[in-house]
Design a protein around this motif. Structure first.
Motif, short mmCIF file in Angstrom:
data_model
loop_
_atom_site.label_atom_id
_atom_site.label_comp_id
_atom_site.label_asym_id
_atom_site.label_seq_id
_atom_site.Cartn_x
_atom_site.Cartn_y
_atom_site.Cartn_z
N THR A 1 12.62 12.91 -13.96
CA THR A 1 11.55 11.91 -13.21
C THR A 1 12.15 11.44 -11.91
O THR A 1 13.39 11.25 -11.73
N VAL A 2 11.17 11.08 -10.93
CA VAL A 2 11.53 10.50 -9.85
C VAL A 2 10.73 9.36 -9.83
O VAL A 2 9.54 9.05 -10.27
N TYR A 3 11.21 8.38 -9.18
CA TYR A 3 10.58 6.60 -9.16
C TYR A 3 10.54 6.27 -7.92
O TYR A 3 11.07 6.71 -6.97
N LEU A 4 9.54 5.57 -7.57
CA LEU A 4 8.96 5.06 -6.73
C LEU A 4 8.87 3.34 -6.81
O LEU A 4 8.06 2.95 -7.53
N GLN A 5 10.01 2.55 -6.51
CA GLN A 5 9.89 1.20 -6.71
C GLN A 5 9.41 0.59 -5.44
O GLN A 5 9.70 0.97 -4.27
N MET A 6 8.20 -0.24 -5.67
CA MET A 6 7.45 -0.73 -4.70
C MET A 6 7.75 -2.44 -4.49
O MET A 6 7.20 -2.87 -5.80
N ASN A 7 8.06 -3.30 -3.69
CA ASN A 7 8.08 -4.51 -3.73
C ASN A 7 7.43 -5.05 -2.68
O ASN A 7 7.02 -4.46 -1.79
N SER A 8 7.54 -6.53 -2.77
CA SER A 8 6.65 -7.23 -1.89
C SER A 8 5.41 -6.46 -1.55
O SER A 8 4.90 -6.21 -0.21
N LEU A 9 4.52 -6.02 -2.38
CA LEU A 9 3.24 -5.40 -2.09
C LEU A 9 2.25 -6.26 -1.35
O LEU A 9 2.03 -7.52 -1.51
N LYS A 10 1.38 -5.58 -0.59
CA LYS A 10 0.59 -6.04 0.24
C LYS A 10 -0.98 -5.47 0.09
O LYS A 10 -0.95 -4.37 -0.81
N PRO A 11 -1.99 -6.01 0.28
CA PRO A 11 -3.40 -5.46 -0.16
C PRO A 11 -3.41 -4.17 0.59
O PRO A 11 -4.19 -3.42 -0.02
N GLU A 12 -2.97 -3.94 1.63
CA GLU A 12 -2.89 -2.49 2.35
C GLU A 12 -2.38 -1.47 1.81
O GLU A 12 -2.23 -0.46 2.25
N ASP A 13 -1.58 -2.02 0.76
CA ASP A 13 -0.76 -0.67 -0.14
C ASP A 13 -1.65 -0.18 -1.08
O ASP A 13 -1.23 0.67 -1.91
N THR A 14 -3.01 -0.68 -1.27
CA THR A 14 -3.92 -0.41 -2.35
C THR A 14 -4.23 1.09 -2.21
O THR A 14 -4.70 1.29 -1.02
N ALA A 15 -4.17 1.86 -3.12
CA ALA A 15 -4.38 3.23 -2.69
C ALA A 15 -4.17 4.02 -4.16
O ALA A 15 -3.53 3.49 -5.20
N VAL A 16 -4.49 5.23 -4.37
CA VAL A 16 -4.03 6.17 -5.18
C VAL A 16 -2.68 6.81 -4.89
O VAL A 16 -2.87 7.53 -3.80
N TYR A 17 -1.87 6.77 -5.56
CA TYR A 17 -0.46 7.16 -5.30
C TYR A 17 -0.22 8.45 -6.00
O TYR A 17 -0.62 8.70 -7.36
N TYR A 18 0.14 9.67 -5.22
CA TYR A 18 0.31 10.97 -5.73
C TYR A 18 1.88 11.35 -5.53
O TYR A 18 2.36 10.97 -4.46
N CYS A 19 2.40 12.23 -6.48
CA CYS A 19 3.75 12.95 -6.32
C CYS A 19 3.45 14.37 -6.29
O CYS A 19 2.52 14.83 -6.70
N ALA A 20 4.52 14.91 -5.47
CA ALA A 20 4.26 16.44 -5.39
C ALA A 20 5.68 17.05 -5.16
O ALA A 20 6.53 16.20 -4.69
N SER A 21 5.88 18.20 -5.46
CA SER A 21 6.97 19.11 -5.36
C SER A 21 7.05 19.90 -4.34
O SER A 21 6.17 20.68 -3.95
#
Length: 120
Positions: free
Chosen positions: A80-100
């Motif tokens: 597993t790979v993780y994406l820790q996101m802190n101090s989120l902003k409204p402009e971070d709103t999106a669909v997030y995808y991972c790829a290899s």
């Protein structure tokens, strides 16, 4: 069958945190570069961060370099790979995808995406 599955998205208030997971099945993520991408409504998909499969090196796009808000890490034991996101902003709103991506190749396997919504 090789597959990536994202999880951990949701609705969070501005300033909040989320941790997204990208879990692999059917293949080991150890030797692959894993990238996180996001696509906001009406915008093109952008690559934001990735972690190397060879030495664990990381790359951050300019859009997420602000005060280390985003951090990528991997747990090979959990595939597993993780994406820790802190101090989120409204402009971070999106669909997030991972790829290899294998050495010298294109991003081949993609997850289905997970929605992140940051309210103001």
């Amino acid at each position: 069958q090789a597959q990536l599955v994202e999880s951990g998205g949701g609705l969070v208030q501005s300033g909040g945190s989320l941790r997204l997971s990208c879990s692999g099945s059917g293949f080991s993520l150890d030797y692959y570069e894993i990238g996180w991408f996001r696509q906001a409504p009406g915008k093109e998909r952008e690559g934001i961060i990735c972690i190397s499969g060879s030495d664990g090196g990381t790359y951050y796009a300019d859009s997420v370099k602000d005060r280390d808000r985003f951090t990528i890490s991997r747990d090979n034991a959990k595939n597993t790979v993780y994406l820790q996101m802190n101090s989120l902003k409204p402009e971070d709103t999106a669909v997030y995808y991972c790829a290899s991506r294998g050495p010298g190749g294109d991003y081949k396997y993609w997850g289905q995406g997970t929605q992140v919504t940051v309210s103001s």
